[in-house]
Design an enzyme around this catalytic site. Structure first.
Site, short mmCIF file in Angstrom:
data_model
loop_
_atom_site.label_atom_id
_atom_site.label_comp_id
_atom_site.label_asym_id
_atom_site.label_seq_id
_atom_site.Cartn_x
_atom_site.Cartn_y
_atom_site.Cartn_z
N ASP A 63 -12.94 -9.97 2.02
CA ASP A 63 -11.49 -10.06 1.81
C ASP A 63 -11.15 -9.66 0.38
O ASP A 63 -11.57 -10.33 -0.57
CB ASP A 63 -11.03 -11.49 2.08
CG ASP A 63 -9.54 -11.60 2.31
OD1 ASP A 63 -8.80 -10.82 1.69
OD2 ASP A 63 -9.12 -12.47 3.08
N CYS A 111 -4.07 -7.93 3.83
CA CYS A 111 -5.05 -8.51 4.76
C CYS A 111 -4.65 -8.36 6.22
O CYS A 111 -5.41 -7.84 7.03
CB CYS A 111 -5.25 -9.99 4.43
SG CYS A 111 -5.83 -10.31 2.76
#
Length: 491
Positions: free
Chosen positions: A48, A82
């Site tokens: 991430d 994201c």
């Protein structure tokens, strides 16, 4: 050994025939053929907010996946946030087609993704795969219904928001039941280690079956996350680092490329004309940089354990493994202290390493590739069929043919508020962007890789700008094959 049913063989043969007829829109590529004796497992490993340069902290991952397969040196994401990025992975579509434009309402978040009975896990399940997800999922997952198990997943171990962003004390939806781990910041339940341990258990258990499996593993690191720790900077969030790795990069120097605290931003859009970074802010960015690297050491160890479990089970050579990130990250470039959601290189460029059947070892592929290519790649190796038009293409022929796909441009999309604010076209040489309000940017990356001097109002670049503007307009509306067709020059 994983055997192939007659139906799967027919599907694979049909797929390969279609690939050969299309030539993947370029030349006479040798398409990857699904083995007749088995269907490979598929393991996707996703971090991430990881930058390409942070791979320095992951030697095991580079060796076990990149050196044993292909490293795509020019990998980008369509939308550097994201949630839209993960939606692209699961659908094979750009943001303007799957509809997830940001991380939260009204134009983003898990609830925004429509048609989730028609996406990668359901396509693989229909092809005979057992499907498993562990770790982070799409933003806002669990806020409305923490017990929800999305369609297509045989096993489900997803962090529930808002606890997803805690390295301790996170709640996991385990096949419809909720369980919280690490309430007292117990190092045994450090999020990265938990995800790695559960992944190893899944590999060991599923490898004993003749059914191939698809395992999606999503780590939180190096994303910012609780708890705050002693010594953390006061004005910037950082990831929590595994206790055994604290201080491992204590002396690492924050890179200061020419774009860092850019001296002149007068050629940038008004939103980018910010004050220079203070020494205090630079110190905070450096602390963040070091902790992000330290948080990735546990991911590197986890990748090593997962690959080791596949090897011990005799499944490693029968498994396609992909390592990547959902987006990159800015750390002082262009006067931005931290973040993503911009069209600049550090935010849109990500690591991408692939090994497994159909991927030659030791390859450094230089074609421009996008996260919209991940789903088509998985479908290619699995002999499965997509239920949506695919904006991306399989990476496997690109790894095998260095000259294939060099002319394909990529679309970058960035939304804000309730609409798309910026779109850009990235080619091998150029980055051209159009912003809401009329501002434009044009960079010749062959002479200006740091994106310091926009040529958008330079008369000598007018012809290039006009051609890229026409191509960008086509990409903004593209769907399926039209998204991946090559344009003529400029490169």
């Amino acid at each position: 050994m994983k055997t192939v049913s007659t139906l799967t063989l027919c599907t694979a043969c049909a797929l390969c025939a279609a690939v050969l007829l299309s030539g993947f829109e370029a030349g006479s590529a040798r398409a990857y053929v699904v083995p007749t004796a088995e269907r490979p497992n598929v393991v996707i490993l996703m971090t991430d907010d990881q930058t390409l340069r942070s791979m320095r902290a992951m030697p095991h991952t580079r060796e076990l996946i990149g050196d044993a397969g292909a490293t795509f040196t020019r990998a980008f994401v369509n939308n550097p946030r994201c949630c839209p990025s993960r939606a692209t992975f699961l659908t094979g579509q750009y943001s303007h087609n799957h509809g997830v434009l940001t991380n939260g309402p009204p134009i983003g978040g898990w609830e925004r993704l429509q048609g989730t009975s028609n996406w990668l896990p359901t396509w693989l399940r229909a092809a005979g795969y057992r499907t498993v997800h562990i770790g982070k999922f799409l933003n806002n997952y669990g806020r409305q219904d923490p017990y929800e198990v999305p369609a297509g997943w045989d096993e489900w171990y997803a962090m529930v928001d808002p606890t997803t962003y805690r390295y301790y004390g996170y709640t996991v939806n385990e096949n419809g039941a909720l369980r919280t781990y690490g309430r007292d910041d117990d190092p045994r339940w450090y999020s990265t280690d938990f995800i790695a341990e559960r992944s190893v258990e899944i590999v060991e258990r599923l490898s004993s079956s003749s059914q191939p499996f698809f395992l999606s593993v999503a780590f939180l690191a190096p994303h910012t996350g609780a708890p705050r720790e002693p010594g953390d900077p006061l004005d910037i969030g950082t990831p929590a680092v595994a206790p055994r790795h604290r201080g491992a990069f204590a002396t690492a120097q924050l890179p200061h490329p020419a774009s860092f605290d850019e001296a002149d931003v007068s050629d940038k859009p008004p939103s980018m004309r910010r004050p220079r970074l203070s020494s205090h802010v630079v110190a905070d960015i450096e602390a963040l940089y070091r902790q992000r690297l330290e948080s990735l050491i546990a991911v590197d160890e986890g990748v090593e354990r997962i690959v080791g479990a596949l090897r011990a089970a005799g499944e490693l050579e029968r498994t396609l493994i992909v390592f990547t990130s959902d987006n990159g990250y800015l750390a002082g470039e262009h006067r931005l202290p931290h973040g993503k959601a911009k069209i600049y290189e550090p935010a849109i460029r990500v690591p991408l390493l692939v090994r497994g059947p159909g991927v030659p070892s030791g390859v450094r592929a230089t074609q421009l590739v996008t996260n919209a290519d991940l789903a088509p790649t998985v479908l290619d190796v699995a002999g499965a069929t997509a239920g949506r038009p695919q904006d991306g293409r399989s990476l496997l022929p690109l790894a095998r043919e260095p000259a294939l796909g060099l002319a394909r441009p990529l679309l970058i999309e960035v939304a804000q508020g309730a609409r798309m604010r910026t779109t850009a076209i990235r080619t091998r040489r150029w980055l051209y962007a159009e912003h809401a309000g009329g501002a434009t940017e044009l960079y010749d990356l062959s002479t200006d890789p740091q994106e310091l001097n926009s040529l958008s109002v330079t008369p000598a670049a007018a012809q290039v700008r006009a051609r890229l503007a026409r191509q960008l307009e086509a990409l903004r509306r593209c769907r399926g094959r039209d998204c991946r067709r090559p344009f003529s020059s400029p490169g």
